[in-house]
Design an enzyme around this catalytic site. Structure first.
Site, mmCIF file in Angstrom:
data_model
loop_
_atom_site.group_PDB
_atom_site.id
_atom_site.type_symbol
_atom_site.label_atom_id
_atom_site.label_comp_id
_atom_site.label_asym_id
_atom_site.label_seq_id
_atom_site.Cartn_x
_atom_site.Cartn_y
_atom_site.Cartn_z
ATOM 1 N N GLY A 180 88.845 53.000 40.476
ATOM 2 C CA GLY A 180 88.394 54.154 41.256
ATOM 3 C C GLY A 180 86.941 54.218 41.678
ATOM 4 O O GLY A 180 86.604 55.059 42.506
ATOM 5 N N GLY A 182 85.054 52.090 43.469
ATOM 6 C CA GLY A 182 84.653 51.281 44.631
ATOM 7 C C GLY A 182 84.158 52.122 45.800
ATOM 8 O O GLY A 182 84.600 53.262 46.007
ATOM 9 N N CYS A 185 86.982 52.849 48.068
ATOM 10 C CA CYS A 185 88.210 53.138 47.324
ATOM 11 C C CYS A 185 88.446 54.634 47.338
ATOM 12 O O CYS A 185 87.493 55.415 47.227
ATOM 13 C CB CYS A 185 87.988 52.650 45.901
ATOM 14 S SG CYS A 185 89.096 53.367 44.703
HETATM 15 P P1 5GP Z 1 82.117 48.301 45.556
HETATM 16 O O1 5GP Z 1 81.201 47.235 45.055
HETATM 17 O O2 5GP Z 1 82.300 48.272 47.032
HETATM 18 O O3 5GP Z 1 81.738 49.671 45.058
HETATM 19 O O4 5GP Z 1 83.539 48.029 44.867
HETATM 20 C C1 5GP Z 1 84.255 46.835 45.095
HETATM 21 C C2 5GP Z 1 85.586 46.936 44.392
HETATM 22 O O5 5GP Z 1 86.366 48.027 44.912
HETATM 23 C C3 5GP Z 1 86.485 45.743 44.576
HETATM 24 O O6 5GP Z 1 86.115 44.632 43.826
HETATM 25 C C4 5GP Z 1 87.844 46.315 44.182
HETATM 26 O O7 5GP Z 1 88.015 46.314 42.786
HETATM 27 C C5 5GP Z 1 87.741 47.764 44.654
HETATM 28 N N1 5GP Z 1 88.490 47.981 45.887
HETATM 29 C C6 5GP Z 1 88.403 47.287 47.051
HETATM 30 N N2 5GP Z 1 89.228 47.816 47.985
HETATM 31 C C7 5GP Z 1 89.850 48.846 47.404
HETATM 32 C C8 5GP Z 1 90.840 49.789 47.854
HETATM 33 O O8 5GP Z 1 91.269 49.803 49.005
HETATM 34 N N3 5GP Z 1 91.278 50.693 46.933
HETATM 35 C C9 5GP Z 1 90.800 50.714 45.658
HETATM 36 N N4 5GP Z 1 91.319 51.612 44.814
HETATM 37 N N5 5GP Z 1 89.862 49.870 45.216
HETATM 38 C C10 5GP Z 1 89.396 48.957 46.075
#
Ligand code: 5GP
Length: 346
Positions: A180, A182, A185
């Site tokens: 959750g 991301g 996300c």
């Molecule tokens: P960020 O560094 O952008 O905060 O987080 C990256 C992570 O977000 C990714 O490695 C993956 O675990 C998660 N993530 C990527 N796309 C999605 C999505 O569409 N839904 C969710 N729940 N998580 C995502």
């Protein structure tokens, strides 16, 4: 129904308290790490930051750019077999490249073929599911480990100590932690499910390290200070999506908005990703990701300097000459209050 009253924290809820230090310059800080993976028995040396296996950031170009600085990449799942076998037959030296896969029979079939075509050259695998709490996931980990005992296996995602322990006992070398947080996300909004990321890291690192396992903090970092907090909380690796997005090395579509060039960046469970790779969002599910348009940020090299400089700076502030010492020297100061502290637990 049950309510947990323990305080759970996100990156924004804490700061790292400065400590006395004998270091005189950030250049004295060594932010590389050395690990021995508990199951594969292989060794790791590098700066333990991994680009996320999203189609924007988990690209061959990103792998090459980051490897020059000893950082790693989890490649996205949507490359074809020929491209992947070519890449793994001669991966860029310096960083670790992870082959990413889901847990379906076609995913496993594709992996076996790429492994064979690349002459058995894949050494690191990232098994990635949104919810690491299912029996099907655990069954897959057992099957994978039985067939490939010598590969380094990163798998997740989970957010609790007991599931981290289970995965390490089942054969996982690096447990991926985060549900959750991301940047693109929407699981917390759509499903109401999640866990504050800093607490997840603290609890999962504690569980993993007791079994000589490792964790990768995945998601929620929006600035270099968040990486410092993740390492300070006990993360062995940190995975970044949004912070690596918007760069020349990304696989994102470029679009023009009001005369300005932007890059599309979307979650891998978003409507945009499902339209592109799965022929749309299946009727029984909701999308759990969103799309944002980012400024074009040029080569990732520039951003990298900021990120590594920030982590080095954090080490200097607490007197850690090596990244390895950061978590031992970290004292977090809470800077936000939770509602139950303001209004009292009822
Ligand atoms: P960020 O560094 O952008 O905060 O987080 C990256 C992570 O977000 C990714 O490695 C993956 O675990 C998660 N993530 C990527 N796309 C999605 C999505 O569409 N839904 C969710 N729940 N998580 C995502």
């Amino acid at each position: 129904m049950r309510i947990e009253q323990d305080i759970k924290l996100d990156f924004k809820d804490v700061l790292i308290r400065p400590k006395r230090s004998t270091l005189t310059s950030r250049s004295e800080v060594d932010i590389s790490r050395d690990y021995v993976f508990p199951h594969s028995g292989k060794t790791y040396h590098g700066i333990p930051i991994i680009a996320a296996n999203m189609d924007a950031t988990g690209t061959f170009e990103m792998a090459r750019a980051l490897a020059r600085h000893e950082l790693s990449v989890a490649l996205h799942k949507h490359y074809g077999e020929a491209e992947l076998s070519g890449f793994f037959a001669a991966p860029p030296p310096g960083g670790f490249s992870f082959y990413s896969m889901g847990i379906t029979a076609p995913d496993f079939g594709k992996f076996r073929r790429v492994m064979e075509k690349s002459g058995g050259a894949i050494e690191n695998v990232c098994v990635d599911v949104a919810n690491g709490y299912t029996k099907a996931f655990i069954r897959f980990i057992h099957k994978f480990r039985a067939e490939f005992p010598l590969l380094t296996l990163m798998a997740g995602n989970v957010v609790t100590g007991e599931m981290t322990e289970e995965l390490i006992l089942d054969g996982v070398d690096i447990v991926k932690v985060g549900i959750g947080p991301g940047s693109v996300c929407t699981t917390r909004k759509v499903a109401g499910v999640g866990y504050p990321q800093l607490s997840a890291i603290i609890e999962c690192a504690d569980a993993a390290h007791g079994l000589r396992g490792l964790i990768c903090a995945d998601g929620g970092c929006v600035s270099p200070g968040d990486l410092a907090k993740a390492f300070g909380a006990g993360a062995d690796f940190v995975m970044l999506g949004g912070m690596f997005a918007g760069h020349d090395e990304c696989g994102s579509d470029r679009v023009e908005v009001d005369g300005e060039r932007k890059m599309r960046f979307y979650g891998m469970s978003s409507r945009e990703a499902m339209n592109r790779y799965a022929g749309g969002v299946a009727g029984y599910r909701a999308s759990e990701g969103k799309e944002v348009l980012l400024e074009c940020r040029g080569p990732v090299e520039n951003t990298l300097r900021e990120i590594l400089g920030g982590v080095r700076s954090a080490c200097t502030y607490v007197g850690a000459g090596k990244l390895k010492e950061l978590s031992k020297r970290t004292t977090f100061v809470r800077v936000t209050q939770q509602l139950n502290e303001v209004f009292g637990a009822s």
